[in-house]
Design a protein around this motif. Structure first.
Motif, PDB file in Angstrom:
ATOM      1  N   ARG A 158       0.695  -1.408  -0.070  1.00  0.00           N
ATOM      2  CA  ARG A 158       0.022  -0.048  -0.163  1.00  0.00           C
ATOM      3  C   ARG A 158       0.739   1.281   0.056  1.00  0.00           C
ATOM      4  O   ARG A 158       0.540   2.251  -0.807  1.00  0.00           O
ATOM      5  CB  ARG A 158      -1.066  -0.300   1.209  1.00  0.00           C
ATOM      6  CG  ARG A 158      -1.935  -1.153   1.070  1.00  0.00           C
ATOM      7  CD  ARG A 158      -3.260  -0.901   2.042  1.00  0.00           C
ATOM      8  NE  ARG A 158      -3.912  -2.149   1.983  1.00  0.00           N
ATOM      9  CZ  ARG A 158      -5.068  -2.215   2.557  1.00  0.00           C
ATOM     10  NH1 ARG A 158      -5.622  -1.131   3.123  1.00  0.00           N
ATOM     11  NH2 ARG A 158      -6.014  -3.408   2.606  1.00  0.00           N
ATOM     12  N   PHE A 159       2.121   1.136   0.774  1.00  0.00           N
ATOM     13  CA  PHE A 159       2.917   2.312   0.605  1.00  0.00           C
ATOM     14  C   PHE A 159       3.539   2.639  -0.821  1.00  0.00           C
ATOM     15  O   PHE A 159       3.535   3.721  -1.155  1.00  0.00           O
ATOM     16  CB  PHE A 159       4.120   2.177   1.652  1.00  0.00           C
ATOM     17  CG  PHE A 159       5.166   2.972   1.465  1.00  0.00           C
ATOM     18  CD1 PHE A 159       4.973   4.197   1.940  1.00  0.00           C
ATOM     19  CD2 PHE A 159       6.451   2.690   0.420  1.00  0.00           C
ATOM     20  CE1 PHE A 159       6.132   5.178   1.893  1.00  0.00           C
ATOM     21  CE2 PHE A 159       7.337   3.633   0.410  1.00  0.00           C
ATOM     22  CZ  PHE A 159       7.255   4.974   1.014  1.00  0.00           C
ATOM     23  N   LEU A 160       3.613   1.599  -1.690  1.00  0.00           N
ATOM     24  CA  LEU A 160       4.049   1.702  -2.703  1.00  0.00           C
ATOM     25  C   LEU A 160       3.067   2.323  -3.824  1.00  0.00           C
ATOM     26  O   LEU A 160       3.433   2.999  -4.720  1.00  0.00           O
ATOM     27  CB  LEU A 160       4.774   0.452  -3.342  1.00  0.00           C
ATOM     28  CG  LEU A 160       6.260  -0.116  -2.742  1.00  0.00           C
ATOM     29  CD1 LEU A 160       6.462  -1.263  -3.269  1.00  0.00           C
ATOM     30  CD2 LEU A 160       7.183   1.073  -3.225  1.00  0.00           C
ATOM     31  N   ARG A 161       1.819   1.982  -3.578  1.00  0.00           N
ATOM     32  CA  ARG A 161       0.889   2.088  -4.556  1.00  0.00           C
ATOM     33  C   ARG A 161       0.577   3.628  -4.319  1.00  0.00           C
ATOM     34  O   ARG A 161       0.162   4.346  -5.087  1.00  0.00           O
ATOM     35  CB  ARG A 161      -0.465   1.620  -4.123  1.00  0.00           C
ATOM     36  CG  ARG A 161      -0.401  -0.043  -4.747  1.00  0.00           C
ATOM     37  CD  ARG A 161      -1.440  -0.640  -4.328  1.00  0.00           C
ATOM     38  NE  ARG A 161      -1.472  -2.269  -4.639  1.00  0.00           N
ATOM     39  CZ  ARG A 161      -1.936  -3.320  -3.799  1.00  0.00           C
ATOM     40  NH1 ARG A 161      -2.276  -2.795  -2.421  1.00  0.00           N
ATOM     41  NH2 ARG A 161      -1.418  -4.642  -4.221  1.00  0.00           N
ATOM     42  N   CYS A 162       0.687   4.167  -2.968  1.00  0.00           N
ATOM     43  CA  CYS A 162       0.785   5.651  -2.604  1.00  0.00           C
ATOM     44  C   CYS A 162       1.789   6.595  -3.030  1.00  0.00           C
ATOM     45  O   CYS A 162       1.722   7.603  -3.604  1.00  0.00           O
ATOM     46  CB  CYS A 162       0.289   5.838  -1.271  1.00  0.00           C
ATOM     47  SG  CYS A 162      -1.483   5.273  -0.796  1.00  0.00           S
ATOM     48  N   TYR A 163       3.138   6.019  -2.682  1.00  0.00           N
ATOM     49  CA  TYR A 163       4.200   6.724  -2.937  1.00  0.00           C
ATOM     50  C   TYR A 163       5.275   6.172  -3.693  1.00  0.00           C
ATOM     51  O   TYR A 163       6.467   6.763  -3.945  1.00  0.00           O
ATOM     52  CB  TYR A 163       4.715   7.030  -1.371  1.00  0.00           C
ATOM     53  CG  TYR A 163       3.800   7.476  -0.491  1.00  0.00           C
ATOM     54  CD1 TYR A 163       3.477   8.787  -0.369  1.00  0.00           C
ATOM     55  CD2 TYR A 163       3.339   6.663   0.527  1.00  0.00           C
ATOM     56  CE1 TYR A 163       2.639   9.300   0.500  1.00  0.00           C
ATOM     57  CE2 TYR A 163       2.332   7.055   1.612  1.00  0.00           C
ATOM     58  CZ  TYR A 163       2.024   8.532   1.409  1.00  0.00           C
ATOM     59  OH  TYR A 163       0.952   9.024   2.182  1.00  0.00           O
ATOM     60  N   GLY A 164       5.117   5.101  -4.356  1.00  0.00           N
ATOM     61  CA  GLY A 164       6.145   4.796  -5.284  1.00  0.00           C
ATOM     62  C   GLY A 164       6.278   5.517  -6.569  1.00  0.00           C
ATOM     63  O   GLY A 164       5.354   6.510  -6.761  1.00  0.00           O
ATOM     64  N   PRO A 165       7.311   5.386  -7.208  1.00  0.00           N
ATOM     65  CA  PRO A 165       8.738   4.414  -7.033  1.00  0.00           C
ATOM     66  C   PRO A 165       9.144   4.970  -5.856  1.00  0.00           C
ATOM     67  O   PRO A 165       9.117   6.239  -5.261  1.00  0.00           O
ATOM     68  CB  PRO A 165       9.264   4.766  -8.329  1.00  0.00           C
ATOM     69  CG  PRO A 165       8.261   5.324  -9.354  1.00  0.00           C
ATOM     70  CD  PRO A 165       7.451   6.203  -8.608  1.00  0.00           C
ATOM     71  N   ARG A 203      14.951   3.088  -8.346  1.00  0.00           N
ATOM     72  CA  ARG A 203      13.577   3.077  -7.244  1.00  0.00           C
ATOM     73  C   ARG A 203      12.750   1.891  -7.760  1.00  0.00           C
ATOM     74  O   ARG A 203      13.305   1.055  -8.801  1.00  0.00           O
ATOM     75  CB  ARG A 203      12.745   4.183  -7.450  1.00  0.00           C
ATOM     76  CG  ARG A 203      13.391   5.462  -6.843  1.00  0.00           C
ATOM     77  CD  ARG A 203      13.863   5.722  -5.609  1.00  0.00           C
ATOM     78  NE  ARG A 203      13.919   6.969  -5.019  1.00  0.00           N
ATOM     79  CZ  ARG A 203      15.341   7.273  -4.980  1.00  0.00           C
ATOM     80  NH1 ARG A 203      16.329   6.482  -5.743  1.00  0.00           N
ATOM     81  NH2 ARG A 203      15.518   8.564  -4.841  1.00  0.00           N
ATOM     82  N   TRP A 204      11.704   1.510  -6.786  1.00  0.00           N
ATOM     83  CA  TRP A 204      11.120   0.193  -7.259  1.00  0.00           C
ATOM     84  C   TRP A 204       9.623   0.280  -6.990  1.00  0.00           C
ATOM     85  O   TRP A 204       9.117   1.204  -6.211  1.00  0.00           O
ATOM     86  CB  TRP A 204      11.296  -1.058  -6.050  1.00  0.00           C
ATOM     87  CG  TRP A 204      12.614  -1.722  -6.578  1.00  0.00           C
ATOM     88  CD1 TRP A 204      12.859  -2.717  -6.972  1.00  0.00           C
ATOM     89  CD2 TRP A 204      14.018  -1.181  -6.226  1.00  0.00           C
ATOM     90  NE1 TRP A 204      14.160  -3.196  -6.995  1.00  0.00           N
ATOM     91  CE2 TRP A 204      14.997  -2.089  -6.389  1.00  0.00           C
ATOM     92  CE3 TRP A 204      14.535   0.022  -5.606  1.00  0.00           C
ATOM     93  CZ2 TRP A 204      16.326  -1.974  -6.433  1.00  0.00           C
ATOM     94  CZ3 TRP A 204      15.988   0.302  -5.346  1.00  0.00           C
ATOM     95  CH2 TRP A 204      16.841  -0.737  -5.850  1.00  0.00           C
ATOM     96  N   VAL A 205       8.834  -0.133  -7.985  1.00  0.00           N
ATOM     97  CA  VAL A 205       7.233  -0.261  -7.771  1.00  0.00           C
ATOM     98  C   VAL A 205       6.881  -1.679  -7.864  1.00  0.00           C
ATOM     99  O   VAL A 205       7.684  -2.615  -8.021  1.00  0.00           O
ATOM    100  CB  VAL A 205       6.709   0.326  -9.069  1.00  0.00           C
ATOM    101  CG1 VAL A 205       7.219   2.067  -9.243  1.00  0.00           C
ATOM    102  CG2 VAL A 205       7.329  -0.336 -10.308  1.00  0.00           C
ATOM    103  N   LEU A 206       5.637  -2.066  -7.450  1.00  0.00           N
ATOM    104  CA  LEU A 206       5.060  -3.239  -7.744  1.00  0.00           C
ATOM    105  C   LEU A 206       5.269  -3.646  -9.092  1.00  0.00           C
ATOM    106  O   LEU A 206       4.658  -2.838 -10.124  1.00  0.00           O
ATOM    107  CB  LEU A 206       3.681  -3.201  -7.017  1.00  0.00           C
ATOM    108  CG  LEU A 206       3.621  -3.034  -5.574  1.00  0.00           C
ATOM    109  CD1 LEU A 206       2.322  -2.752  -5.170  1.00  0.00           C
ATOM    110  CD2 LEU A 206       4.185  -4.091  -4.816  1.00  0.00           C
ATOM    111  N   SER A 207       5.342  -4.766  -9.450  1.00  0.00           N
ATOM    112  CA  SER A 207       5.763  -5.337 -10.819  1.00  0.00           C
ATOM    113  C   SER A 207       4.324  -5.438 -11.464  1.00  0.00           C
ATOM    114  O   SER A 207       4.253  -5.214 -12.723  1.00  0.00           O
ATOM    115  CB  SER A 207       6.237  -6.493 -10.913  1.00  0.00           C
ATOM    116  OG  SER A 207       5.775  -7.705  -9.904  1.00  0.00           O
TER     117      SER A 207
END
Length: 211
Positions: A158-165, A203-207
């Motif tokens: 959820r962090f990545l969906r809001c603040y990613g990458p 940086r990273w995101v959800l694949s």
């Protein structure tokens, strides 16, 4: 002070218990100040946390008005389990704030309440006038908090969906946790991450979000 966050009780495994540090993962930004009290007591972090967690069990049967009274009550319950020499130090005047109104034990309790809340031991109840009340989740909700072993992984998703990458240090800053805990949480979804370049940095995101 932490920013207040509101979430459904059904998601407490994501936004509450997932925050609990494992041995060796302290301190949180909110608990660093307890060192003075622990050094005075000659007590390790894990020992103090276990002591306060045990004392917090009394909240299953009561509701306490005001933070000051909560600190006092839990410190009093914890003191009963200590040997006489350590109990004397525990009940000594606090080296923080108001030594005329707080003991060393009460100060230690105050720092340890947040980790206890992560473990489902204490929550805010309804306000009474200008004062907050405190009790256990089981007493407030009428049932224990739910347990979901995927909670920690879902927190990072959820962090990545809001603040990613993003990268692991961003999770650490967001939570206020130690680098060691942030690396564990991040590593829990390592197989779900995909790298991207942003301003010349990785940086990273959800694949699955790249599909």
């Amino acid at each position: 002070r932490g920013v207040p966050a509101v979430f459904p009780a059904a998601e407490s495994s994501v936004f509450l218990s997932a925050l609990a540090a494992r041995p060796g993962e302290e301190p949180w930004i909110y608990t660093r100040g307890v060192t003075l009290a622990l050094d005075f007591l000659g007590m390790e972090w894990d020992q103090a946390l276990a002591l306060v967690r045990q004392a917090a069990s009394c909240l299953d049967g009561c509701t306490v008005q005001s933070k000051e009274e909560l600190d006092r009550l839990l410190a009093e319950h914890a003191a009963r389990t200590l040997p006489p020499q350590l109990r004397e130090k525990w009940n000594a005047p606090s080296m923080y704030g108001r030594p005329d109104r707080q003991t060393v034990g009460g100060a230690a309790v105050s720092f340890l309440l947040r980790p206890c809340s992560f473990r489902g031991k204490v929550v805010f109840g309804a306000r009474e006038g200008i004062y907050p009340t405190f009790t256990s989740p089981a007493r407030w909700l009428g049932r224990p908090l739910p347990d979901d072993p995927d909670g920690a992984r879902e927190l990072v998703r959820r962090f990545l969906r809001c603040y990613g990458p993003a990268q692991v240090s961003d999770v650490q800053s967001w939570l206020g946790c130690s680098p060691k805990q942030a690396k564990r949480l991040w590593g829990g979804i390592a197989d779900e991450l995909a790298p991207v370049e942003l301003d010349g940095k990785r940086r990273w995101v959800l694949s699955k979000d790249l599909d």
